[in-house]
Design a protein around this motif. Structure first.
Motif, PDB file in Angstrom:
ATOM      1  N   ARG A   1       0.827  -1.219   0.000  1.00  0.00           N
ATOM      2  CA  ARG A   1       0.000   0.000   0.000  1.00  0.00           C
ATOM      3  C   ARG A   1       0.861   1.269   0.000  1.00  0.00           C
ATOM      4  O   ARG A   1       0.535   2.244  -0.692  1.00  0.00           O
ATOM      5  N   SER A   2       1.940   1.276   0.774  1.00  0.00           N
ATOM      6  CA  SER A   2       2.720   2.503   0.944  1.00  0.00           C
ATOM      7  C   SER A   2       3.728   2.750  -0.168  1.00  0.00           C
ATOM      8  O   SER A   2       3.908   3.886  -0.619  1.00  0.00           O
ATOM      9  N   ARG A   3       4.371   1.703  -0.668  1.00  0.00           N
ATOM     10  CA  ARG A   3       5.412   1.874  -1.681  1.00  0.00           C
ATOM     11  C   ARG A   3       4.948   1.539  -3.089  1.00  0.00           C
ATOM     12  O   ARG A   3       5.216   2.291  -4.046  1.00  0.00           O
ATOM     13  N   VAL A   4       4.244   0.429  -3.240  1.00  0.00           N
ATOM     14  CA  VAL A   4       3.885  -0.044  -4.573  1.00  0.00           C
ATOM     15  C   VAL A   4       2.662   0.664  -5.130  1.00  0.00           C
ATOM     16  O   VAL A   4       2.640   1.055  -6.306  1.00  0.00           O
ATOM     17  N   LEU A   5       1.626   0.839  -4.321  1.00  0.00           N
ATOM     18  CA  LEU A   5       0.367   1.403  -4.812  1.00  0.00           C
ATOM     19  C   LEU A   5       0.533   2.771  -5.472  1.00  0.00           C
ATOM     20  O   LEU A   5      -0.019   2.996  -6.564  1.00  0.00           O
ATOM     21  N   PRO A   6       1.273   3.723  -4.887  1.00  0.00           N
ATOM     22  CA  PRO A   6       1.426   5.028  -5.555  1.00  0.00           C
ATOM     23  C   PRO A   6       2.064   4.911  -6.942  1.00  0.00           C
ATOM     24  O   PRO A   6       1.648   5.604  -7.877  1.00  0.00           O
ATOM     25  N   LYS A   7       3.074   4.056  -7.072  1.00  0.00           N
ATOM     26  CA  LYS A   7       3.714   3.857  -8.379  1.00  0.00           C
ATOM     27  C   LYS A   7       2.750   3.203  -9.365  1.00  0.00           C
ATOM     28  O   LYS A   7       2.716   3.532 -10.554  1.00  0.00           O
ATOM     29  N   LEU A   8       1.943   2.288  -8.856  1.00  0.00           N
ATOM     30  CA  LEU A   8       0.952   1.604  -9.684  1.00  0.00           C
ATOM     31  C   LEU A   8      -0.084   2.596 -10.190  1.00  0.00           C
ATOM     32  O   LEU A   8      -0.474   2.572 -11.367  1.00  0.00           O
TER      33      LEU A   8
END
Length: 268
Positions: free
Chosen positions: A248-255
């Motif tokens: 949620r914190s690292r991957v989701l924003p990039k996604l």
């Protein structure tokens, strides 16, 4: 005794009496779709049992497909698809802006996160992979363009299902068979319905080892200029290496950033 029950009835019956509907073509396509990654070799009897098409009709379909170079049987009994079958899907992939133009963005996202990324659309009750950039193999099942998985049990599928009109979603939930793939798999239609509501509200789906132990994935919708969700984008990770919190914190924003970029490629 030859099987007389035809499981194509649900699809073919509405076209009975339609002089333009080719039942033989429909059966040929059903024979092709009987082959799966788990069942790469099938006999006439096995295809007949799986599809409900009489053995004599299956035999004619396979004879025709063999002459055209789409299937073969080294031993004369167990058939396999030949590479030429890929040409049937090439026209779609070549003419779809998303499938055609998405690879550079997917590759960049995969390299940035050092994880595997995929794009899929909803096709019947399954998701159909139309693009993929893989950094490592994280499933026991090989996934590539053209692969299919049950929509209800995948992060991309749940994203796509969550945006269906209510009537279509109700029809889907009424006909699916839910399999408990792992101890963490959602095991009832009511729980799945609640999860889909949550996915729609938060704008992403997180699947924590529900399809396969050791696999976590997170997916977001891809929206065309008219605001319609037409595909989903996901990242899959090893559960032992990436926590749900990090997803949620690292991957989701990039996604989400990649989804916005990809959405610019979509046309109605």
């Amino acid at each position: 005794m030859e099987i007389q029950r035809d499981e194509l009835t649900a699809e073919v019956d509405p076209f009975k009496g339609d002089p333009n509907f080719m039942a033989s073509l429909a059966r040929g396509l059903e024979v092709i779709q009987a082959f799966t990654p788990q069942r790469r070799q099938l006999s006439i009897s096995q295809i007949s049992q799986k599809t409900g098409i009489p053995r004599a009709a299956v035999r004619r379909c396979l004879y025709t497909l063999s002459k055209l170079g789409f299937v073969y049987a080294d031993d004369g009994k167990n058939y396999q698809l030949r590479p030429r079958i890929l040409s049937l899907g090439h026209a779609y992939l070549a003419s779809t802006p998303l499938a055609k133009s998405t690879q550079p963005v997917l590759k960049h996202l995969s390299e940035m996160l050092n994880e595997s990324c995929s794009i899929a659309t909803l096709d019947g009750d399954d998701i159909l992979y139309i693009a993929r950039a893989s950094s490592s193999r994280i499933m026991t099942i090989d996934l590539d363009i053209g692969s299919r998985l049950p929509a209800w049990s995948t992060s991309m599928g749940r994203v796509l299902l969550s945006y269906l009109p209510e009537e279509q979603l109700n029809d889907f939930l009424a006909r699916i068979t839910m399999i408990r793939y792992t101890p963490q798999t959602v095991d009832s239609v009511s729980k799945l319905r609640e999860e889909l509501k949550r996915v729609r509200q938060q704008g992403y789906a997180l699947n924590d080892q529900e399809l396969e132990m050791g696999l976590r994935s997170i997916a977001v919708p891809l929206v065309n200029p008219e605001g319609t969700v037409v595909a989903a984008l996901n990242v899959g990770v090893h559960a032992g290496q990436v926590s749900t919190q990090e997803l949620r914190s690292r991957v989701l924003p990039k996604l989400q950033e990649a989804a916005q970029e990809l959405s610019l490629l979509l046309k109605s």
